[in-house]
Design an enzyme around this catalytic site. Structure first.
Site, PDB file in Angstrom:
ATOM      1  N   GLU A  27       0.875  -1.182   0.000  1.00 52.40           N
ATOM      2  CA  GLU A  27       0.000   0.000   0.000  1.00 52.40           C
ATOM      3  C   GLU A  27       0.902   1.219   0.000  1.00 52.40           C
ATOM      4  O   GLU A  27       1.735   1.367   0.896  1.00 52.40           O
ATOM      5  CB  GLU A  27      -0.912  -0.003   1.230  1.00 52.40           C
ATOM      6  CG  GLU A  27      -2.101  -0.937   1.114  1.00 52.40           C
ATOM      7  CD  GLU A  27      -3.023  -0.630  -0.050  1.00 52.40           C
ATOM      8  OE1 GLU A  27      -3.023   0.512  -0.543  1.00 52.40           O
ATOM      9  OE2 GLU A  27      -3.730  -1.551  -0.478  1.00 52.40           O
ATOM     10  N   CYS A  75      -2.376   9.142   3.491  1.00 56.08           N
ATOM     11  CA  CYS A  75      -2.254   8.692   2.096  1.00 56.08           C
ATOM     12  C   CYS A  75      -3.525   9.019   1.322  1.00 56.08           C
ATOM     13  O   CYS A  75      -3.489   9.161   0.108  1.00 56.08           O
ATOM     14  CB  CYS A  75      -1.963   7.205   2.038  1.00 56.08           C
ATOM     15  SG  CYS A  75      -3.169   6.237   2.958  1.00 56.08           S
TER      16      CYS A  75
HETATM   17  P1  NAD Z   1       8.564   5.123   3.738  1.00 50.64           P
HETATM   18  O1  NAD Z   1       8.334   4.450   2.441  1.00 50.64           O
HETATM   19  O2  NAD Z   1       9.703   6.033   3.861  1.00 50.64           O
HETATM   20  O3  NAD Z   1       8.775   4.017   4.895  1.00 50.64           O
HETATM   21  C1  NAD Z   1       7.801   3.032   5.168  1.00 50.64           C
HETATM   22  C2  NAD Z   1       8.467   1.895   5.938  1.00 50.64           C
HETATM   23  O4  NAD Z   1       9.410   1.251   5.074  1.00 50.64           O
HETATM   24  C3  NAD Z   1       9.255   2.357   7.167  1.00 50.64           C
HETATM   25  O5  NAD Z   1       9.106   1.424   8.204  1.00 50.64           O
HETATM   26  C4  NAD Z   1      10.683   2.366   6.653  1.00 50.64           C
HETATM   27  O6  NAD Z   1      11.651   2.194   7.663  1.00 50.64           O
HETATM   28  C5  NAD Z   1      10.661   1.165   5.719  1.00 50.64           C
HETATM   29  N1  NAD Z   1      11.715   1.164   4.706  1.00 50.64           N
HETATM   30  C6  NAD Z   1      12.341   2.225   4.151  1.00 50.64           C
HETATM   31  N2  NAD Z   1      13.268   1.809   3.269  1.00 50.64           N
HETATM   32  C7  NAD Z   1      13.214   0.454   3.256  1.00 50.64           C
HETATM   33  C8  NAD Z   1      13.926  -0.548   2.543  1.00 50.64           C
HETATM   34  N3  NAD Z   1      14.871  -0.249   1.664  1.00 50.64           N
HETATM   35  N4  NAD Z   1      13.608  -1.849   2.768  1.00 50.64           N
HETATM   36  C9  NAD Z   1      12.635  -2.171   3.637  1.00 50.64           C
HETATM   37  N5  NAD Z   1      11.946  -1.270   4.357  1.00 50.64           N
HETATM   38  C10 NAD Z   1      12.224   0.036   4.162  1.00 50.64           C
HETATM   39  O7  NAD Z   1       7.180   5.824   4.122  1.00 50.64           O
HETATM   40  P2  NAD Z   1       6.869   6.776   5.376  1.00 50.64           P
HETATM   41  O8  NAD Z   1       7.549   8.084   5.161  1.00 50.64           O
HETATM   42  O9  NAD Z   1       7.087   6.044   6.649  1.00 50.64           O
HETATM   43  O10 NAD Z   1       5.278   6.963   5.236  1.00 50.64           O
HETATM   44  C11 NAD Z   1       4.680   7.879   4.372  1.00 50.64           C
HETATM   45  C12 NAD Z   1       4.247   7.194   3.098  1.00 50.64           C
HETATM   46  O11 NAD Z   1       3.360   6.123   3.405  1.00 50.64           O
HETATM   47  C13 NAD Z   1       3.486   8.103   2.156  1.00 50.64           C
HETATM   48  O12 NAD Z   1       3.927   7.886   0.841  1.00 50.64           O
HETATM   49  C14 NAD Z   1       2.030   7.617   2.309  1.00 50.64           C
HETATM   50  O13 NAD Z   1       1.206   7.864   1.213  1.00 50.64           O
HETATM   51  C15 NAD Z   1       2.239   6.173   2.538  1.00 50.64           C
HETATM   52  N6  NAD Z   1       1.060   5.577   3.155  1.00 50.64           N
HETATM   53  C16 NAD Z   1       0.245   4.799   2.393  1.00 50.64           C
HETATM   54  C17 NAD Z   1      -0.900   4.242   2.933  1.00 50.64           C
HETATM   55  C18 NAD Z   1      -1.780   3.359   2.119  1.00 50.64           C
HETATM   56  O14 NAD Z   1      -2.523   2.569   2.703  1.00 50.64           O
HETATM   57  N7  NAD Z   1      -1.750   3.427   0.796  1.00 50.64           N
HETATM   58  C19 NAD Z   1      -1.231   4.493   4.266  1.00 50.64           C
HETATM   59  C20 NAD Z   1      -0.376   5.302   5.026  1.00 50.64           C
HETATM   60  C21 NAD Z   1       0.769   5.838   4.461  1.00 50.64           C
END
Ligand code: NAD
Length: 481
Positions: free
Chosen positions: A249, A283
């Protein structure tokens, strides 16, 4: 540093990490909430191997045991709404009512999936061959990696961990770096719920170290991820390369369409709620307000006036409507988009300024932009802050085209009284979730949550639809022996 750091939880034991990280309150940078263990890749691998060892027993355990554990977790969350809501608001910066509602939702998500543990998990078919019986059973997939973002520190982990356990999988949970406290409190509750050791494991740390180790480990059968689209795509490629399952997501750039016949008060309410509450850090936030020409001037005037009145401040102060931005990096990014939009010729109709509060924090007043170019970064990129662009379009057809002209497809809203246009929009929007005369954010937790295009990949989350990710079908033909 004062006090012991909050540890990780591996195979039924609380353990220190390699390092620690401070958790700072974005409403008050002088408030250090605590220090949290940071796992290494090696420690993460240990957690995964413990989860793999615990899987055979957990998958075979009675659904009654799974129900009782999940129900207990849900009950404790519901009993601690005020306390956990306060912590959530303190570390993430959403207001207290929003934070408490999230804890409440997390409690009910555990209760919903507790009951899912009981539901029949297969189907009988009539075989095409006489004397042969045919059934399809659903089996748990094994160790599930749960990787979550910072903006819903409890609800998103809840809607991933609860179904993973309900359907008989074991779990390794990695929360976002910015919100370890809510995740730690949730893990503490799960740790006391009566699960056998190794069924649930909790490892805090960076995306690269801990997240990367989860994605790469051959014992992890599937990863359920919520976060940004670039990270989702990167981990999706790695999971595909080793044949693991994935549920991704990701980002959104959600349109709210306002037609000439809309109730103006309702349209402004939907825009304010959807674009700016939770500091625009959802999001499903509506960052593109697409408004037809006949109502455009009145809408911009009313929206700008209302936005200027929103009270920005400490998330835990009762009069606050918009809390701080979550982190310095996010604030810098938000302000960069504001500066570039002005340089590109857009008009800042309201907000977009630093705000001083009683405590030092990452405060930004909600911004309304007009006169924006549809091709600009302001309109195309997911900014993830309290910033919305109002786009003027000639009529409904142009509004639909503009709404769909986007790499994302998560949520889309329409405010109108015209049922024919509403039906047409529902059918022709390229988003996975449609909101009619409602803000684009705010979904019922028992229905599926799903996007299209760059927003989602794999089975929907929540509700019974999520079973598709957390289980695998097995088809059994049986002849006479
Ligand atoms: P992010 O992608 O930076 O991080 C999300 C998670 O992934 C964190 O736990 C992070 O540590 C981990 N991560 C980062 N790099 C990684 C890697 N290389 N390998 C594995 N894990 C890794 O996102 P964020 O800044 O925490 O959250 C904001 C984003 O989340 C926005 O883009 C938002 O739209 C999205 N979001 C989507 C939904 C949905 O249901 N579609 C809901 C909430 C938030």
């Amino acid at each position: 540093m004062t006090g012991n750091p909050f540890p990780n939880y591996i195979s039924g034991t609380w353990v220190c990490g390699n390092n620690v990280a401070a958790n700072i309150n974005p409403s008050d940078l002088d408030d250090t909430i605590g220090y949290y263990a940071q796992a290494s890749a090696l420690q993460t691998a240990e957690a995964i191997e413990c989860a793999a060892a615990a899987f055979p027993k957990w998958r075979a355990i009675s659904p009654l045991v799974r129900f009782e554990a999940l129900d207990r977790i849900g009950s404790e969350l519901l009993a601690r709404v005020d306390e956990m809501g306060d912590m959530l608001a303190r570390e993430e910066g959403k207001t207290l009512p929003e934070a408490k509602a999230e804890v409440h939702r997390a409690g009910h998500l555990f209760k919903y999936f507790a009951a899912e543990a009981y539901r029949t998990n297969g189907e009988m078919y009539q075989s095409l061959r006489e004397g042969v019986s045919l059934k399809v059973v659903r089996e748990p997939i094994g160790v599930v990696g749960v990787i979550t973002p910072w903006n819903f520190p409890l609800a998103i982990p809840a809607w991933k961990i609860a179904p993973a356990l309900a359907y008989g999988n074991t779990v390794v949970f990695k929360p976002a770096e910015l919100v370890p406290a809510s995740a730690w409190m949730l893990s503490d509750i799960i740790a006391r719920a009566g699960l056998p050791a190794g069924v649930f494991n909790f490892v805090m740390g960076t995306g690269g170290d801990v997240g990367g180790a989860i994605v790469a480990h051959p014992d992890v059968s599937g990863v359920t991820f919520t976060g940004s689209t670039p990270v989702g795509r990167k981990i999706g490629a790695a999971l595909f390369a080793r044949g693991a399952k994935m549920q991704l997501e990701m980002g959104g750039k959600n349109p709210l369409v306002v037609l000439d016949d809309a109730d103006l008060d309702l349209a402004v309410h939907c825009a304010i709620q959807g674009s700016y509450y939770s500091t625009g850090q959802r999001c499903t936030a509506s960052s593109r307000l697409i408004v037809t020409a006949g109502i455009y001037e009145k809408f911009v005037e009313r929206l700008s006036a209302s936005v200027k009145k929103l009270k920005v401040g400490d998330a835990r102060v009762s009069t606050t409507q918009i809390g701080p931005v979550v982190s310095k990096a996010q604030l810098v990014q938000d302000k960069k988009y504001i500066k570039e939009a002005i340089a590109d010729g857009a008009t800042l109709a309201a907000g977009g300024n630093d705000v001083t509060s009683t405590t030092p924090g990452y405060y930004l007043s909600p911004a309304v932009f007009t006169d924006v170019s549809p091709k600009s970064a302001l309109v195309r990129d997911e900014i993830f802050g309290p910033i919305a662009a109002v786009l003027r379009v000639s009529d409904y057809d142009a509004a639909l085209e503009s709404a769909n002209d986007c790499e994302f497809g998560l949520s889309a809203g329409i405010v109108s009284r015209d049922t024919a246009k509403i039906d047409h929009f529902s059918q022709n929007s390229e988003a996975g979730m449609i909101q009619i005369n409602l803000p684009t954010a705010g979904m019922d937790f028992h229905a599926p949550f799903t996007g299209r295009k760059g927003s989602s990949y794999g089975a929907p989350e929540k509700g019974s639809y999520t079973r598709e990710f957390f289980t695998a079908a097995k088809v059994v033909h049986e002849g006479r022996g």
